[in-house]
Design a protein around this motif. Structure first.
Motif, PDB file in Angstrom:
ATOM      1  N   PRO A  55       0.712  55.617 -10.807  1.00 39.51           N
ATOM      2  CA  PRO A  55       1.454  55.613 -11.261  1.00 39.51           C
ATOM      3  C   PRO A  55       0.915  56.450 -12.629  1.00 39.51           C
ATOM      4  O   PRO A  55      -0.073  56.100 -12.906  1.00 39.51           O
ATOM      5  N   ALA A  56       1.430  57.235 -13.344  1.00 40.05           N
ATOM      6  CA  ALA A  56       0.889  57.796 -14.605  1.00 40.05           C
ATOM      7  C   ALA A  56      -0.248  56.858 -15.648  1.00 40.05           C
ATOM      8  O   ALA A  56      -0.851  57.438 -16.171  1.00 40.05           O
ATOM      9  N   GLY A  57       0.614  55.894 -15.817  1.00 45.86           N
ATOM     10  CA  GLY A  57       0.415  55.205 -16.888  1.00 45.86           C
ATOM     11  C   GLY A  57      -1.076  54.185 -16.165  1.00 45.86           C
ATOM     12  O   GLY A  57      -2.072  54.330 -17.688  1.00 45.86           O
ATOM     13  N   ASP A  58      -1.016  54.235 -15.292  1.00 47.87           N
ATOM     14  CA  ASP A  58      -2.595  54.206 -14.558  1.00 47.87           C
ATOM     15  C   ASP A  58      -3.751  54.596 -15.115  1.00 47.87           C
ATOM     16  O   ASP A  58      -4.717  54.170 -15.332  1.00 47.87           O
ATOM     17  N   VAL A  60      -3.889  56.986 -17.159  1.00 48.12           N
ATOM     18  CA  VAL A  60      -4.540  57.010 -18.638  1.00 48.12           C
ATOM     19  C   VAL A  60      -5.085  55.909 -18.983  1.00 48.12           C
ATOM     20  O   VAL A  60      -6.037  56.290 -19.511  1.00 48.12           O
ATOM     21  N   LEU A  61      -4.601  54.242 -18.676  1.00 44.94           N
ATOM     22  CA  LEU A  61      -5.486  53.458 -18.681  1.00 44.94           C
ATOM     23  C   LEU A  61      -6.451  53.483 -18.140  1.00 44.94           C
ATOM     24  O   LEU A  61      -7.851  52.760 -19.035  1.00 44.94           O
ATOM     25  N   ARG A 133      -9.486  47.892  -9.312  1.00 42.74           N
ATOM     26  CA  ARG A 133      -7.863  48.029  -8.996  1.00 42.74           C
ATOM     27  C   ARG A 133      -7.897  48.528  -8.159  1.00 42.74           C
ATOM     28  O   ARG A 133      -6.181  47.599  -7.710  1.00 42.74           O
ATOM     29  N   THR A 145      -6.729  46.649 -19.457  1.00 44.62           N
ATOM     30  CA  THR A 145      -6.608  46.639 -21.124  1.00 44.62           C
ATOM     31  C   THR A 145      -7.148  46.840 -22.145  1.00 44.62           C
ATOM     32  O   THR A 145      -7.183  47.005 -23.003  1.00 44.62           O
ATOM     33  N   THR A 148      -9.129  49.317 -23.471  1.00 42.51           N
ATOM     34  CA  THR A 148      -7.827  50.381 -23.812  1.00 42.51           C
ATOM     35  C   THR A 148      -7.509  49.997 -25.654  1.00 42.51           C
ATOM     36  O   THR A 148      -7.811  51.108 -26.298  1.00 42.51           O
TER      37      THR A 148
END
Length: 170
Positions: A55-58, A60-61, A133, A145, A148
């Motif tokens: 996913p895009a959020g992953d 970015v993270l 991951r 997390t 980040t």
């Protein structure tokens, strides 16, 4: 002609009289490939299936965590003890970071470049976090997390200091 002779000719032709640690770079690349191979073998042995997509959020993270981890490893004052066998302190480089010069030769020089270059180490960090991951998603997600959050905190500190200096100059 032996393999060693062939490598020496290639190194000489490439370096143009400069000392370039091609053997060290080769060892670094081989080590990276071996670690990726081990991670792949572990994943296969465990029956882990690669995700269809991240996913895009992953992404970015992962990107922000990779940035922060590579900066911590290559520039942080606190981690200079890890780089000291390969580097020499030059100067402060801003907020809790240092500039260093690689001082070793050969393979140690190649390691010195890796541990002082956030762009170079970023490849290793991203590889490790990506493997983590897949192989240990919860633990690696927690680490990503936290990294980040530290990166965001750094940016907030820098912004706060800029605003404070601006207000003091008014």
């Amino acid at each position: 002609m032996s393999m060693a002779d062939s490598f020496r000719r290639i190194r000489s032709a490439y370096a143009g009289g400069e000392k370039r640690p091609l053997a060290g770079y080769l060892a670094s690349l081989t080590s990276y490939a071996a670690l990726i191979g081990v991670a792949t073998a572990v994943g296969r042995r465990r029956g882990v299936r690669l995700p269809e997509r991240f996913p895009a959020g992953d992404v970015v993270l992962l990107s922000v965590a990779t940035h922060k981890a590579s900066r911590l490893l290559t520039k942080s004052s606190v981690t200079s003890v890890l780089r000291a066998p390969f580097t020499r302190y030059d100067s402060a480089a801003g907020e809790a970071e240092v500039n260093e010069t690689v001082r070793a030769e050969g393979g140690r020089h190649a390691v010195g470049e890796l541990v002082t270059c956030p762009f170079c180490s970023g490849v290793w960090v991203a590889g490790a976090l990506t493997a983590g991951r897949v192989l240990a998603p919860r633990a690696t997600g927690l680490v990503m997390t936290a990294l980040t959050a530290v990166a965001a905190s750094d940016w907030l500190h820098l912004g706060y200091d800029r605003v404070k200096r601006s207000a003091a100059g008014s």
